[in-house]
Every structure is written in C-alpha cells, then in structure tokens.
Design a protein around this motif. Structure first.
Motif, PDB file in Angstrom:
ATOM      1  N   HIS A   1       0.831  -1.210   0.000  1.00 53.36           N
ATOM      2  CA  HIS A   1       0.000   0.000   0.000  1.00 53.36           C
ATOM      3  C   HIS A   1       0.862   1.255   0.000  1.00 53.36           C
TER       4      HIS A   1
ATOM      5  N   ARG B   1      -9.388   2.206   1.281  1.00 55.54           N
ATOM      6  CA  ARG B   1      -9.342   2.851   2.601  1.00 55.54           C
ATOM      7  C   ARG B   1      -8.040   3.627   2.794  1.00 55.54           C
ATOM      8  N   VAL B   2      -6.970   3.173   2.138  1.00 63.88           N
ATOM      9  CA  VAL B   2      -5.708   3.918   2.185  1.00 63.88           C
ATOM     10  C   VAL B   2      -5.807   5.176   1.330  1.00 63.88           C
TER      11      VAL B   2
ATOM     12  N   LEU C   1       0.932   4.138  -2.895  1.00 60.73           N
ATOM     13  CA  LEU C   1       0.598   5.512  -2.532  1.00 60.73           C
ATOM     14  C   LEU C   1       1.731   6.463  -2.907  1.00 60.73           C
TER      15      LEU C   1
ATOM     16  N   GLN D   1      -8.424   6.895   0.433  1.00 62.33           N
ATOM     17  CA  GLN D   1      -9.364   7.918   0.890  1.00 62.33           C
ATOM     18  C   GLN D   1      -8.762   8.822   1.977  1.00 62.33           C
ATOM     19  N   LYS D   2      -7.660   8.374   2.588  1.00 59.46           N
ATOM     20  CA  LYS D   2      -7.011   9.201   3.607  1.00 59.46           C
ATOM     21  C   LYS D   2      -6.098  10.257   2.979  1.00 59.46           C
ATOM     22  N   GLU D   3      -5.859  10.167   1.651  1.00 63.81           N
ATOM     23  CA  GLU D   3      -4.985  11.109   0.959  1.00 63.81           C
ATOM     24  C   GLU D   3      -5.833  12.242   0.372  1.00 63.81           C
ATOM     25  N   PRO D   4      -5.758  13.437   0.924  1.00 58.94           N
ATOM     26  CA  PRO D   4      -6.633  14.527   0.468  1.00 58.94           C
ATOM     27  C   PRO D   4      -6.388  14.976  -0.964  1.00 58.94           C
TER      28      PRO D   4
ATOM     29  N   LEU E   1     -15.981   1.320   4.204  1.00 59.66           N
ATOM     30  CA  LEU E   1     -15.551   2.688   3.938  1.00 59.66           C
ATOM     31  C   LEU E   1     -16.353   3.657   4.809  1.00 59.66           C
ATOM     32  N   LYS E   2     -15.650   4.421   5.605  1.00 63.71           N
ATOM     33  CA  LYS E   2     -16.334   5.347   6.507  1.00 63.71           C
ATOM     34  C   LYS E   2     -16.820   6.597   5.787  1.00 63.71           C
ATOM     35  N   ASP E   3     -16.084   7.028   4.782  1.00 63.21           N
ATOM     36  CA  ASP E   3     -16.445   8.245   4.051  1.00 63.21           C
ATOM     37  C   ASP E   3     -16.395   7.934   2.551  1.00 63.21           C
ATOM     38  N   LYS E   4     -17.581   7.928   1.934  1.00 70.55           N
ATOM     39  CA  LYS E   4     -17.631   7.600   0.504  1.00 70.55           C
ATOM     40  C   LYS E   4     -17.895   8.836  -0.351  1.00 70.55           C
TER      41      LYS E   4
END
Length: 477
Positions: free
Chosen positions: A287, A314-315, A291, A317-320, A342-345
C-alpha cells in the motif's frame, strides 16, 4: 447418571436435538423464476438425489418448486459409529452430536452435494452465477460455540440479516440454561456461490471441532473458498483460527497468504508481523509503495481496478490530494464489503465490472492501480485486460503489482511449485514480468519502470514486484 449432572444435561441436550430435526439446511429464493435455483445448484427440482459421504448420506430434494418460490433442502444422515471408525477423526467417543446438529460435517455435505455450484460454474445458464438472489437459509440445529453472539459477528458483516435462537438444554429444566446450539435463519441478497462458500467456511468455524485432520491442504482450501470476502472480514482472525482449530503453524501460513492477497484485517496484522523476517506486513508495504508512486505521478483522479474488499480504497481515501476515487471489481459481494468498510464515501464510487471488458467511461483518469490483480486472470485473457486498461481507459499512469515467483522459496509453509494463493492462475519471475510489462508499454505508448516492494533477497529479489507505466503522450503534450 445422577439427576442434574453434567452427563445428564449433555444427554438431554442431545436427546432434545434428536427430537427436532436431523442435520438439515434449507435455502429458499423468491426471485422469479425461482426454479432457476436448480440450474445454479446443478440439482433438478423434480428429482430427489443422494450423495454418499464417508459416514453417512446427504439427500437433496425440493420441498417446494414454483416460479414464485423455490426451496432446496439438504438432509444429512450420519452414522456416529462409522464416523469414528472412518479414521483420521478427532472424535474419541461414539456418543456425539454430529447426527443432530450442523457443523463441520454439514460443510462436508455441502461440498459433496453442491460441488459445481461451489466452484462458481453453471454450464447451462452461466449468466446466473453472478446474479444476486434474495435468499433465506435455515439451519434448525447448528453447533455454535460462543452462542448467538458469535453467529451474528460472523454472518452480519457479509450482508446477512441474522436470526439466531438459542436452543435450551432442556425446556423442562430452564435453570440448566442454554445449550451451544442455535436455530439459525439468514436472509439477504447474495450470489448463490457466495452464500455456499460462506456457509462452507463459517459452519466449521462456529463448530470449532472438526471431525478430520487439519493440515496445510485445509488452509489452502480456506483461502480458495474465502477468496473475495475472508481477508477483509472484521472477524477474519477469529474465523481463520477456529476453522483451522488454532493450529499455530497452519494458522500462521493462512494469515501470511491472506496478507499476500492484499486485504489484511487490522486485528490480523499484529499476528502476521510475528512471522520470521516480517518487520511489517507485506500488504502494508505494498500500500505504501502504491501511494508513493501515485503521489509522485501527481494523480488526482484514481481508478482502483480489482479493488476487492476495499483495503487499498481505505488507504487512498485518507490522501486529500485524490479528488475522485473509483473502485472496480467483478464481485458484487466484495463491493458490498468495501462499501460497508468505507467510513467516508464522498469521493469514492464503486462499480461492478470485469477488467477484461473495455469500458469507455473509465477513460480520462490520471492513474489506475491493479494491485495483485493480473495473477488472478487466465493468461490467455491478459490481452483483453491489456486492451481494456491501456487501450481504452488509457490513464496517464498505470501501476501494476504482482508476486515475484522467485521469492516463494522464502515462505516456510509454501510447498515447492505451489502458488501463494489458490486462486492465482500464474506467478511470474522478474524476467517474465519485465517482458510482459515492456511489451505492453511498447504496444500502447508508455514508458515503464520496474520497482521492488518489500524486503529484497540478494538471490530472489523482492516478494512483490511493481511496474510503473507512464504515458508518452502526456509527456509530449
């Protein structure tokens, strides 16, 4: 035996099961025409069939079969004496509950009765395999060590609605408490093959006491049948340990192979890192490498092709810096799991599609990732995948990771000549991967660089190899 003694309670509990049903499982659908269930199960609704088991017989019949509603029943008759005399069993006594409660032997009967369906094949109606059916599954007496709570923990993350009623030891003596058996009813919309594979793994995991010897072949079977859902299950560690009866070397082997598949539950990573020469799970290193390559390419709109249960999503989605992320997979059940995890889709879209089919709507993205994907595709279908990804979608950057076959010798429990995962169609050496990557790059106007992922061996190279493709067209523009 003394009244109220443990022996009497056990005898009454078994007698209670004997008075209800034999080992029975039913599956019902209301999807019209409901009799299509017969095609998927390779069992004709108008015929009662039976399959001989090592210590009994499995009967398959249809209590109801109409266009509106179809139910298939699997009834298993077991001779406990034959079960013990068969050899290779962990049972040490003739009095046991296997003729009356579902568990590991019911899973064996599932495999024997529905071999074709478990393999995901349907010769007469192949289009039905990937169709999702509304299903209701009922097991009137199921062994569940840990009770109804564990049943909910194992089935609900897979999208099932669970009703698990605990069966008392004896209703005449309520103060004796509950038995370890439950009356299980599952409802949900699933592919039939996924439902069967989940039952095949989770019934023995709930039982926790298999009737046969556990070896590496059983771990390989678990990996094969758990493909697409086990690695990302929140209770994956528990399932693996209980399915393999907590035999540490075999469990460690299975968890290492799950790590190779790329989707490692957080609670499993700690155990995997205890393996020799694994300072950090390979999945985590993979991962991180992906990334870093995406950041270096300046990608903002990213495709995760073959996203599975969503570990990489999930990895990402943490990258803005990633403004749009699309996860694509052929498995609807894997996408369901990804969606739940996924917490934020808000920046993520999930799409069901085969990677060998050209999809013009995937064109125009900055980057595409195929992480541990190509080895799951038959080699003769790789040209179709190449055309779909590099010819039609044609992102500016493409990242491809795959196992390095030369490194397999360093995995202690991997027999020579065997692949890291039961679903792998091939595993390439560094030279084979380089040859394929350079050919793809030449045919589609890309430059390609091959990079190592994971701790390298001087003789064998890295455990994972990654190719970074960069479009020449973009460079000219």
């Amino acid at each position: 035996m003394p009244p109220g003694s443990h022996a009497e309670k056990r005898a009454r509990g078994t007698h209670r099961l004997r008075d209800t049903d034999a080992v029975l499982l039913t599956m019902t659908t209301t999807r019209k025409p409901a009799t299509d269930l017969g095609f998927l199960l390779h069992k004709h609704p108008e015929k009662a069939q039976q399959v001989t088991l090592s210590a009994g017989t499995a009967h398959v019949f249809y209590p109801e079969a109409s266009d509106e509603r179809c139910t298939v029943a699997l009834l298993v008759e077991i001779d406990p004496i034959d079960l013990v005399r068969g050899g290779g069993t962990s049972l040490t006594q003739y009095v046991n509950d296997r003729p009356y409660a579902g568990g590991s032997y019911l899973a064996v009967a599932l495999r024997a009765a529905f071999t074709t369906a478990l393999s995901g094949r349907c010769a007469n109606r192949p289009e039905l395999v990937d169709e999702r059916f509304p299903l209701e599954i009922h097991v009137p007496s199921l062994t569940a060590r840990g009770g109804a709570e564990v049943v909910h923990k194992l089935f609900e993350p897979l999208g099932w609605q669970v009703e698990a009623k605990t069966i008392p030891l004896d209703p005449e003596f309520p103060h004796w408490g509950d038995s370890r058996y439950v009356d299980l009813r599952l409802t949900g919309t699933q592919r039939v093959v996924d439902a069967l594979r989940q039952l095949y793994v989770l019934l023995p995991a709930l039982d926790g006491d298999k009737h046969y010897w556990i070896g590496q072949d059983e771990a390989d079977k678990l990996l094969r049948v758990g493909e697409g859902w086990l690695a990302d299950h929140p209770e994956g560690d528990l399932i693996t340990n209980r399915y393999l009866e907590r035999r540490r070397p075999i469990v460690s082997y299975a968890l290492a192979r799950l790590a190779e598949a790329g989707d490692v539950p957080a609670e499993t990573e700690a155990l995997v890192t205890e393996l020799p020469d694994r300072p950090e799970p390979l999945a985590v290193q993979r991962h991180g490498s992906v990334l870093a390559a995406l950041r270096a390419a300046g990608a903002r709109r990213v495709l995760d092709l073959g996203c599975g249960g969503g570990a990489l999503l999930r990895v990402l989605q943490k990258e803005p810096s990633f403004t749009e992320i699309v996860g694509v997979d052929v498995s609807a059940s894997a996408l369901d799991i990804a969606g739940k995890r996924l917490k934020d889709k808000s920046r993520i879209t999930l799409r069901q599609s085969a990677l060998t089919y050209a999809d013009p709507s995937l064109a125009g993205y900055d980057a595409a990732v195929l992480m541990e994907v190509i080895e799951h595709v038959d080699e003769e279908r790789l040209p179709a995948l190449e055309h779909a990804v590099f010819g039609v979608a044609a992102p500016r950057t493409v990242l491809v990771t795959t196992p390095n076959a030369e490194y397999n010798r360093h995995f202690e429990f991997l027999e020579e000549g065997r692949f890291r995962h039961a679903d792998h169609r091939f595993e390439w050496t560094r030279e084979q991967f380089r040859s394929w990557a350079e050919g793809v790059a030449s045919r589609h106007g890309y430059d390609v660089q091959q990079l190592p992922v994971g701790q390298e061996s001087q003789e064998s190279g890295p455990p994972t190899q990654m190719a970074v493709f960069t479009s020449r067209k973009e460079a000219v523009a």
